[in-house]
Design an enzyme around this catalytic site. Structure first.
Site, PDB file in Angstrom:
ATOM      1  N   ASP A  57       0.862  -1.186   0.000  1.00 52.03           N
ATOM      2  CA  ASP A  57       0.000   0.000   0.000  1.00 52.03           C
ATOM      3  C   ASP A  57       0.893   1.228   0.000  1.00 52.03           C
ATOM      4  OD1 ASP A  57      -0.167   0.972   3.182  1.00 52.03           O
ATOM      5  OD2 ASP A  57      -0.018  -1.200   2.973  1.00 52.03           O
ATOM      6  N   GLU A 144      -8.818   4.138  11.774  1.00 51.02           N
ATOM      7  CA  GLU A 144      -7.837   4.084  12.853  1.00 51.02           C
ATOM      8  C   GLU A 144      -7.793   5.455  13.518  1.00 51.02           C
ATOM      9  OE1 GLU A 144      -3.654   3.996  11.416  1.00 51.02           O
ATOM     10  OE2 GLU A 144      -4.540   3.939   9.388  1.00 51.02           O
TER      11      GLU A 144
END
Length: 260
Positions: A57, A144
């Protein structure tokens, strides 16, 4: 030949005909990971290296990659940061998106959630900036805590977090035709009881133990196992991930979960 393989061949021929470089490796063909790690963890039990399908990523922190080299050395998929909150577009999104696509990397876009903006505004911002591209992976919602935000330190109750998550997922699913994947971390998952969400696939971060240790009983599709990986074709550290299934099941997962 499977429909996915036929699509890959036709895409390569079309690119060649218009003068664009052909894909480095056909989409869906699994290449073996030729990676290293600047700070490797000593794994016990099942290791990341035992999984067949690896990927990365990326975001603005990564300079332009040689995506062709990365693809040949085991980057089979890439999740690329597109947006954050309701007004931030990652400045490297277009570069990474186009490079991954040309190299035959299965690519998906992700959104970093901002708790001081409504899920409706954030979903519209993502849709505005991420074109519905046939063959792309389902979109990803990155959930998150962000301890570094200078403007938003809000941490809503778990029930509110899950409700906002469901709202965001519902809007994106209606637009892209695929249920988004949720990325999360051990502390966020536990604090907000994310396992209570139904009908979603998880991409889980766990850099010091197998996900089965950090997320007991949770099923996962992708596992982010390091943030200090080194990949041919890329400079500096990278996040590296694995797909939970076999090389054979990767082909069927792509066929089922790609955006049409």
């Amino acid at each position: 030949m499977s429909p996915l393989r036929i699509l890959a061949v036709l895409t390569a021929l079309a690119l060649a005909a218009c003068g664009t470089p052909q894909v480095s490796v056909p989409l869906g063909t699994v290449t073996s990971a030729n990676f290293s790690d600047r700070k490797p963890h000593e794994w016990t039990g099942r290791t990341p290296q035992s999984y067949a399908v690896h990927g990365i990523d990326v975001a603005r922190f990564q300079s332009p990659l040689n995506w062709g080299e990365a693809r040949r050395n085991g980057v089979n998929f890439a999740f690329i940061k597109a947006t954050e909150g309701g007004d931030l577009l990652d400045p490297m999104f277009a570069n990474h998106w186009q490079g991954a696509g040309r190299a035959g990397v299965a690519r998906g876009a992700y959104h970093f959630y901002y708790f001081c903006t409504t899920p409706q505004v954030q979903a519209r911002w993502f849709i505005q900036n991420v074109p519905k591209t046939p063959g792309m992976l389902p979109p990803v919602l990155d959930m998150e805590w962000n301890p570094f935000s200078p403007t938003c330190t809000l941490r809503p109750p778990a029930e509110t977090v899950r409700r906002h998550t469901q709202t965001f997922l519902r809007i994106l699913k209606a637009h892209y035709g695929q249920q988004p994947v949720i990325y999360t971390t051990p502390d966020f998952y536990e604090k907000n009881q994310m396992g209570r969400l139904r009908g979603v696939e998880f991409w889980l971060r766990s850099t010091a133990a197998h996900p089965s240790k950090k997320y007991p009983s949770e099923r996962w599709t992708f596992w982010q196992y390091t943030s200090t990986g080194r990949v041919p074709g890329a400079l500096g550290d990278l996040d590296i991930n694995v797909y939970s299934g076999s090389a054979a099941s990767w082909d069927s997962w792509l066929a089922r979960r790609q955006v049409r």
